[in-house]
Scaffold this active site. Sequence first.
Site, PDB file in Angstrom:
ATOM      1  CG  ASP A 123     -11.906  12.877 -17.463  1.00 45.57           C
ATOM      2  OD1 ASP A 123     -11.437  12.310 -18.324  1.00 45.57           O
ATOM      3  OD2 ASP A 123     -10.665  13.169 -16.402  1.00 45.57           O
ATOM      4  CG  ASP A 141      -9.930   7.885 -18.997  1.00 43.02           C
ATOM      5  OD1 ASP A 141      -9.214   8.277 -19.598  1.00 43.02           O
ATOM      6  OD2 ASP A 141     -10.502   8.832 -18.016  1.00 43.02           O
TER       7      ASP A 141
END
EC number: 3.4.23.36
Length: 164
Positions: A123, A141
Amino acid sequence: MSQSICSTGLRWLWLVVVVLIIDLGSKYLILQNFALGDTVPLFPSLNLHYARNYGAAFSFLADSGGWQRWFFAGIAIGISVILVVMMYRSKATQKLNNIAYALIIGGALGNLFDRLWHGFVVDMIDFYVGDWHFATFNLADTAICVGAALIVLEGFLPSKAKKQ
């Protein structure tokens, strides 16, 4: 009866490849240029921040001992297969749904690659307001969320628009 792939929603699978290239490319750049926890401000309220996610969204089940890696990998594979079948059964002209499915598949496969290759999801997008930080996320995402939003949007469109 056999039908041409170009006449089905599978015509939109190119978008899966685009999402994968952008997602995996961004993660590669982070892994090559950032140490875990490094942060680089981009704009007010937006940083690049290297984080590892061993769970799902919002680090759900991140500290569950490792089984969740395979659980979420299985979910990603299952959802991707279901959406490919749905794309095959839909017409290529049903653009909104097929684009949504392709975005979700691309995002799911991007995070699946991370889980299988690294054991965690990379991330890097850190959105914040003042001292409050949203959960760090990645482009996969984002693709999944945009795809889900398009499916919801499609549900509100008049019937004529849904068929196109």
